[in-house]
Write an enzyme that holds these catalytic residues in place. Structure first.
Site, mmCIF file in Angstrom:
data_model
loop_
_atom_site.group_PDB
_atom_site.id
_atom_site.type_symbol
_atom_site.label_atom_id
_atom_site.label_comp_id
_atom_site.label_asym_id
_atom_site.label_seq_id
_atom_site.Cartn_x
_atom_site.Cartn_y
_atom_site.Cartn_z
ATOM 1 N N ARG A 183 0.983 -1.181 0.163
ATOM 2 C CA ARG A 183 -0.108 0.136 -0.073
ATOM 3 C C ARG A 183 0.749 1.284 -0.118
ATOM 4 N NH1 ARG A 183 -2.091 -3.659 -1.432
ATOM 5 N NH2 ARG A 183 -3.965 -4.664 -0.636
ATOM 6 N N CYS A 232 -10.572 0.301 3.360
ATOM 7 C CA CYS A 232 -9.908 -0.331 4.443
ATOM 8 C C CYS A 232 -9.329 0.696 5.207
ATOM 9 C CB CYS A 232 -8.847 -1.462 4.089
ATOM 10 S SG CYS A 232 -9.707 -2.963 3.342
ATOM 11 N N GLU A 302 -4.106 2.663 7.037
ATOM 12 C CA GLU A 302 -3.992 2.784 5.556
ATOM 13 C C GLU A 302 -4.643 3.912 4.905
ATOM 14 O OE1 GLU A 302 -5.749 0.001 1.918
ATOM 15 O OE2 GLU A 302 -5.200 -1.184 3.478
#
Length: 310
Positions: A183, A232, A302
């Protein structure tokens, strides 16, 4: 700040900026969470030259610039954003630049919605990114964050990324200059992603669209795709799932203000009722604490949090 914004606007008028500029625009209208205070300036450049002129004008006035993809994976604080927010929605060209044998290469501009790219590749029978189906956001954001799902990541198909710096200089970053991790990428916050070149394999369109449908079906069963969320909230810790840890800590359905931990997937927080950024962050802290106490794991965000406190 007001003087700098006034001079910035005058500079755009002098260079015949093509696009739309909005002042004091609520970011809640431009994020998937529908949360966020006003941006000083929200700009929608229509071409590369207008984008360059905007960046140069912002730098001259020492105004911060934030690039907005599709407003997903993003939490804007209630105090809004100082400076210039740039929305790349006009940059949505997809071109086939090479089609030989069983391989195809695509040029994809940063403003292309990732679902639109998935649909394009499915209809053409281009295989390689089917597992990314159901991920919202733009291609630029997906590249910057190295979007991934079901064990696949967008880095797997990237060959080059074209960026523009704050002076308007354009650079092509080849694969050997790019570093991707979970990510994240090594693409600087001081550049704007303009486009990406991706390499895919040719397949039967029905086979590709079939795989896309299967991945979407799996996501719809396990993720609240139709809800007001930012995707998320926390990164998966090594070897485990943040959603599983949050669920195990008994956090499903937990509420703070207008924000609720999804009952379908615990790593999604849903804006149920005019939630504020303060509600969201408070719920994040409660969940982090419960997971740490229950499992010993320290969750890391995130979701990207930007802006100033109210």
């Amino acid at each position: 700040m007001m003087e700098a914004l006034t001079e910035f606007n005058k500079a755009l008028e002098r260079v015949n900026f093509k696009g739309t500029v909005k002042f004091g625009e609520p970011m809640s209208a431009h994020t998937s969470l529908r949360i966020g205070g006003a941006a000083d300036v929200l700009a929608f450049p229509e071409d590369v030259l207008s984008l360059k002129n905007l960046l140069v004008a912002a730098k001259a006035q020492k105004l911060p610039v934030f690039m907005l993809g599709a407003g997903t994976n993003l939490l804007v604080r209630d105090g809004g954003i100082e400076g210039i927010v740039v929305f790349m929605e006009a940059f949505k060209r997809i071109e086939v630049i090479q089609d030989e044998g069983g391989k195809v290469r695509l040029f994809v501009e940063a403003g292309v919605p990732l679902p639109a790219l998935i649909n394009f590749t499915g209809n053409k029978g281009y295989s390689g990114i089917e597992a990314l189906a159901g991920i919202p956001g733009s291609v630029g954001g997906a590249v910057y964050m190295n979007a991934g799902s079901f064990g696949a990541e967008i880095k797997d198909v990237i060959e080059a990324v074209t960026v523009m710096d704050m002076n308007g200089k354009i650079t092509v970053l080849r694969k050997d200059k790019l570093k991707f991790s979970y990510r994240s990428s090594n693409i600087s916050d001081d550049v704007v992603i303009l486009s990406a070149n991706i390499a895919l394999k040719k397949d039967n369109p029905e086979a590709v669209t079939g795989r896309i449908r299967e991945f979407l079906k799996k996501k719809k069963l396990t993720q609240p795709l139709g809800e007001r969320s930012a995707g998320c909230v926390f990164k998966n810790p090594g070897g485990d799932s943040a959603g599983r840890l949050i669920d195990a800590a008994g956090c499903k359905g937990l509420k703070t203000g207008g924000v609720e931990v999804s009952m379908l997937h615990a790593n999604y927080f849903i804006n149920r009722d005019r939630a504020s950024c303060g509600d969201f962050i408070k719920l994040m802290e409660i969940v982090k604490k419960k997971v740490r106490e229950h499992t010993g794991n320290m969750l890391e965000p995130e979701i990207k949090i930007i802006g100033k406190e109210d």
